[in-house]
Design a protein around this motif. Structure first.
Motif, PDB file in Angstrom:
ATOM      1  N   GLY A 117       0.817  -1.215   0.000  1.00  0.00           N
ATOM      2  CA  GLY A 117       0.000   0.000   0.000  1.00  0.00           C
ATOM      3  C   GLY A 117       0.846   1.259   0.000  1.00  0.00           C
ATOM      4  N   LEU A 118       1.923   1.286   0.790  1.00  0.00           N
ATOM      5  CA  LEU A 118       2.793   2.464   0.836  1.00  0.00           C
ATOM      6  C   LEU A 118       3.556   2.654  -0.472  1.00  0.00           C
ATOM      7  CD1 LEU A 118       4.112   2.095   4.485  1.00  0.00           C
ATOM      8  CD2 LEU A 118       2.859   4.051   3.591  1.00  0.00           C
ATOM      9  N   VAL A 119       4.027   1.559  -1.065  1.00  0.00           N
ATOM     10  CA  VAL A 119       4.759   1.654  -2.332  1.00  0.00           C
ATOM     11  C   VAL A 119       3.834   2.165  -3.437  1.00  0.00           C
ATOM     12  CG1 VAL A 119       5.930   0.314  -4.128  1.00  0.00           C
ATOM     13  CG2 VAL A 119       6.468  -0.098  -1.722  1.00  0.00           C
ATOM     14  N   LEU A 120       2.614   1.634  -3.493  1.00  0.00           N
ATOM     15  CA  LEU A 120       1.662   2.099  -4.506  1.00  0.00           C
ATOM     16  C   LEU A 120       1.274   3.561  -4.281  1.00  0.00           C
ATOM     17  CD1 LEU A 120      -0.737  -0.998  -4.795  1.00  0.00           C
ATOM     18  CD2 LEU A 120       1.018  -0.263  -6.429  1.00  0.00           C
ATOM     19  N   SER A 121       1.264   4.004  -3.025  1.00  0.00           N
ATOM     20  CA  SER A 121       0.907   5.384  -2.725  1.00  0.00           C
ATOM     21  C   SER A 121       1.937   6.372  -3.263  1.00  0.00           C
ATOM     22  CB  SER A 121       0.758   5.577  -1.210  1.00  0.00           C
ATOM     23  OG  SER A 121      -0.270   4.759  -0.698  1.00  0.00           O
ATOM     24  N   SER A 122       3.164   5.935  -3.430  1.00  0.00           N
ATOM     25  CA  SER A 122       4.196   6.840  -3.951  1.00  0.00           C
ATOM     26  C   SER A 122       3.945   7.211  -5.406  1.00  0.00           C
ATOM     27  CB  SER A 122       5.578   6.201  -3.798  1.00  0.00           C
ATOM     28  OG  SER A 122       5.689   5.039  -4.601  1.00  0.00           O
ATOM     29  N   PHE A 123       3.063   6.478  -6.090  1.00  0.00           N
ATOM     30  CA  PHE A 123       2.734   6.780  -7.488  1.00  0.00           C
ATOM     31  C   PHE A 123       1.377   7.467  -7.614  1.00  0.00           C
ATOM     32  CE2 PHE A 123       5.413   2.952  -7.457  1.00  0.00           C
ATOM     33  CZ  PHE A 123       6.454   3.366  -8.273  1.00  0.00           C
ATOM     34  N   ALA A 124       0.875   8.056  -6.530  1.00  0.00           N
ATOM     35  CA  ALA A 124      -0.468   8.643  -6.520  1.00  0.00           C
ATOM     36  C   ALA A 124      -0.577   9.810  -7.487  1.00  0.00           C
ATOM     37  CB  ALA A 124      -0.822   9.097  -5.108  1.00  0.00           C
ATOM     38  N   THR A 125      -1.719   9.881  -8.153  1.00  0.00           N
ATOM     39  CA  THR A 125      -2.008  10.982  -9.072  1.00  0.00           C
ATOM     40  C   THR A 125      -3.131  11.873  -8.560  1.00  0.00           C
ATOM     41  OG1 THR A 125      -3.516   9.517 -10.299  1.00  0.00           O
ATOM     42  CG2 THR A 125      -1.241   9.672 -11.094  1.00  0.00           C
ATOM     43  N   SER A 126      -3.776  11.459  -7.480  1.00  0.00           N
ATOM     44  CA  SER A 126      -4.863  12.256  -6.908  1.00  0.00           C
ATOM     45  C   SER A 126      -5.035  11.876  -5.447  1.00  0.00           C
ATOM     46  CB  SER A 126      -6.174  12.025  -7.667  1.00  0.00           C
ATOM     47  OG  SER A 126      -6.612  10.685  -7.495  1.00  0.00           O
ATOM     48  N   LEU A 127      -5.831  12.690  -4.754  1.00  0.00           N
ATOM     49  CA  LEU A 127      -6.092  12.405  -3.354  1.00  0.00           C
ATOM     50  C   LEU A 127      -6.950  11.150  -3.202  1.00  0.00           C
ATOM     51  CD1 LEU A 127      -4.957  14.139  -1.084  1.00  0.00           C
ATOM     52  CD2 LEU A 127      -7.217  15.132  -0.780  1.00  0.00           C
ATOM     53  N   GLU A 128      -7.856  10.939  -4.163  1.00  0.00           N
ATOM     54  CA  GLU A 128      -8.702   9.749  -4.124  1.00  0.00           C
ATOM     55  C   GLU A 128      -7.889   8.471  -4.289  1.00  0.00           C
ATOM     56  OE1 GLU A 128     -11.026  13.208  -4.648  1.00  0.00           O
ATOM     57  OE2 GLU A 128      -9.339  12.461  -5.843  1.00  0.00           O
ATOM     58  N   TYR A 129      -6.821   8.531  -5.069  1.00  0.00           N
ATOM     59  CA  TYR A 129      -5.903   7.392  -5.216  1.00  0.00           C
ATOM     60  C   TYR A 129      -5.285   7.035  -3.861  1.00  0.00           C
ATOM     61  CZ  TYR A 129      -1.952   4.715  -7.175  1.00  0.00           C
ATOM     62  OH  TYR A 129      -1.027   3.727  -7.472  1.00  0.00           O
ATOM     63  N   LEU A 130      -4.908   8.068  -3.098  1.00  0.00           N
ATOM     64  CA  LEU A 130      -4.321   7.831  -1.774  1.00  0.00           C
ATOM     65  C   LEU A 130      -5.356   7.287  -0.800  1.00  0.00           C
ATOM     66  CD1 LEU A 130      -2.046  10.983  -1.396  1.00  0.00           C
ATOM     67  CD2 LEU A 130      -1.293   8.624  -1.628  1.00  0.00           C
ATOM     68  N   TYR A 131      -6.622   7.679  -0.977  1.00  0.00           N
ATOM     69  CA  TYR A 131      -7.674   7.106  -0.130  1.00  0.00           C
ATOM     70  C   TYR A 131      -7.682   5.580  -0.241  1.00  0.00           C
ATOM     71  CZ  TYR A 131      -9.758  11.814   0.200  1.00  0.00           C
ATOM     72  OH  TYR A 131      -9.989  13.144   0.436  1.00  0.00           O
ATOM     73  N   LEU A 132      -7.477   5.082  -1.466  1.00  0.00           N
ATOM     74  CA  LEU A 132      -7.541   3.642  -1.696  1.00  0.00           C
ATOM     75  C   LEU A 132      -6.261   2.938  -1.245  1.00  0.00           C
ATOM     76  CD1 LEU A 132      -8.931   1.137  -2.901  1.00  0.00           C
ATOM     77  CD2 LEU A 132      -7.927   1.768  -5.117  1.00  0.00           C
ATOM     78  N   THR A 133      -5.105   3.428  -1.711  1.00  0.00           N
ATOM     79  CA  THR A 133      -3.854   2.714  -1.447  1.00  0.00           C
ATOM     80  C   THR A 133      -3.356   2.920  -0.022  1.00  0.00           C
ATOM     81  OG1 THR A 133      -2.622   4.611  -2.359  1.00  0.00           O
ATOM     82  CG2 THR A 133      -3.146   2.794  -3.865  1.00  0.00           C
TER      83      THR A 133
END
Length: 434
Positions: free
Chosen positions: A51-67
């Motif tokens: 989850g933390l690794v995928l969060s480093s590629f976030a493109t929006s705040l909603e993406y971070l909500y999920l990962t």
């Protein structure tokens, strides 16, 4: 700042991490009970790292909500409850001190990671910091591998399947001499009934009045305890404290949290205080709420340091006592399931409290209402338990005074004499008539 969002929108990330961790706590208990605590923690460490690794590629705040919110929170949930439950299995004596030492890890993490993450953000941006944290959190898999399961020697020596809850052997219908035409179907039916009965027995504590009151107190506690952790640094920055000094406030809070974990656990394990654990818990929660009511008056780094010290100490104190107080109510046998329910109750307040606090900041333009909300919720949590304890104490004193009433004692004594004399007469008459 990167996505150009307000406080309330950004606070949902922190809320979702905490909410998912607590909401899925029963799932961690279930996997720990059905498979093993080792498997649960290793699986949780893997999910949290991903989850933390995928969060480093976030493109929006909603993406971070999920990962970051859902995936990492689920991983933490699978690690948290089984790890705490293992402490109760490993230790019987000085359990509060054992919990204090074990749970001081969160304070150590706060102390070390607050300035380290700030430096990582400055050197590698927030994306690089999340990527590095993903690798760091993967060490939870190693920690899980070190959770050695304990098997009792009596169970190892027993040739039959043993019900660990009741302590008696369980036999199938064929072993009892009952043979049926559809043995496989009967066995599945018996196993299903046994699992159903075990589940009902495992969660029977939900109907206990003491556990219901404790649950209400935990709901109020969770509504207030997360807000200072979310808004202390932004508040310090708002009153003119520098970035490094603001991060240092969290480090102070973290290291004092460790002191609170260990010293309060050690104190409540002393013979003179062991029976007053609930009072110590109420005192710690109440003092933590009182600290929050004074923070709007503290507008310099020098004045915020004592707040970090006091809040950190009492936070560590009550956190170490949550498993102990829960164990005193439900017993060690059902501690893992009870902790799953307790942390599940934290989920909704953890989800809504930071966004509500952010909405109050955006609406009022100050942090005063947010910290008042935190303080009053914590004080109400302590007062709820205190009120129930006072009512129970008054009822006990009234019952003792009634039992010592001379009229009742004399009446009771006459009643006993009457029946005893009557019995004596019967003993004399019966041989004569026979």
């Amino acid at each position: 700042m990167h996505f150009g969002r307000d406080y309330s929108g950004t606070a949902w990330i922190h809320s979702l991490v905490d909410c998912t961790t607590m909401l899925c706590a029963p799932l961690g208990s279930l996997i720990g009970n059905q498979l093993s605590c080792r498997v649960a923690v290793i699986l949780g460490g893997f999910l949290a790292s991903i989850g933390l690794v995928l969060s480093s590629f976030a493109t929006s705040l909603e993406y971070l909500y999920l990962t970051l919110g859902a995936v990492t929170g689920l991983g933490f949930a699978l690690c948290y409850t089984p790890a705490i439950a293992m402490v109760g299995i490993y230790f019987c004596e000085r359990k509060a001190l054992a919990y204090g030492i074990a749970m001081s890890g969160s304070g150590i993490g706060t102390f070390i990671l607050a300035p380290v993450v700030q430096l990582l953000i400055e050197h590698y941006s927030w994306r690089g910091a999340l990527l590095i944290l993903g690798g760091f959190v993967s060490n939870l898999c190693v920690c899980g591998a070190l959770l050695r399961p304990i098997i009792l020697k009596e169970e190892e020596a027993c040739p039959l399947a043993v019900d660990t809850e009741c302590g008696y052997s369980i036999k199938s219908p064929a072993e009892n001499g009952v043979h049926t035409g559809n043995a496989a179907g009967d066995k599945l039916e018996v196993n299903a009934k046994q699992r159903c009965l075990q589940s009902m027995q495992e969660y029977h504590f939900l109907l206990m009045p003491d556990f219901m009151v404790l649950s209400g107190s935990f709901l109020l506690l969770a509504s207030g305890c997360s807000l200072p952790f979310v808004y202390l640094v932004p508040y310090a920055l708002d009153v003119g404290v520098g970035h490094q000094h603001a991060a240092f406030l969290m480090s102070i809070l973290g290291v004092i949290d460790i002191v609170g974990n260990i010293t309060f656990g050690w104190l409540t394990d002393m013979r003179c205080l062991k029976k007053y654990r609930n009072i110590c818990y109420m005192f710690a929660v109440g003092m933590e709420g009182l600290c929050c009511l004074f923070i709007p008056l503290l507008r310099t780094f020098v004045l915020l340091v004592p707040f970090s010290v006091l809040y950190g100490y009492f936070d560590g104190a009550y956190v170490a006592l949550i498993p102990v107080v829960t164990s005193d109510v439900v017993g060690t046998t059902y501690l893992s399931s009870a902790l799953g329910v307790v942390y599940f109750l934290h989920a909704l307040p953890y989800l809504v409290s930071p966004p509500i606090g952010g909405w109050l900041v955006d609406t009022t333009g100050t942090y005063t209402a947010t910290f008042f909300l935190s303080g009053f919720a914590l004080i109400a949590s302590s007062l709820l338990l205190f009120s129930v304890a006072v009512i129970r104490h008054c009822r006990r004193n009234r019952k003792n005074s009634l039992s010592k009433d001379p009229k009742l004692v004399s009446c009771e004594g006459k009643q006993v004499d009457y029946y005893s004399s009557k019995n004596k007469d019967l003993m004399i008459i019966i041989p004569a008539t026979s």
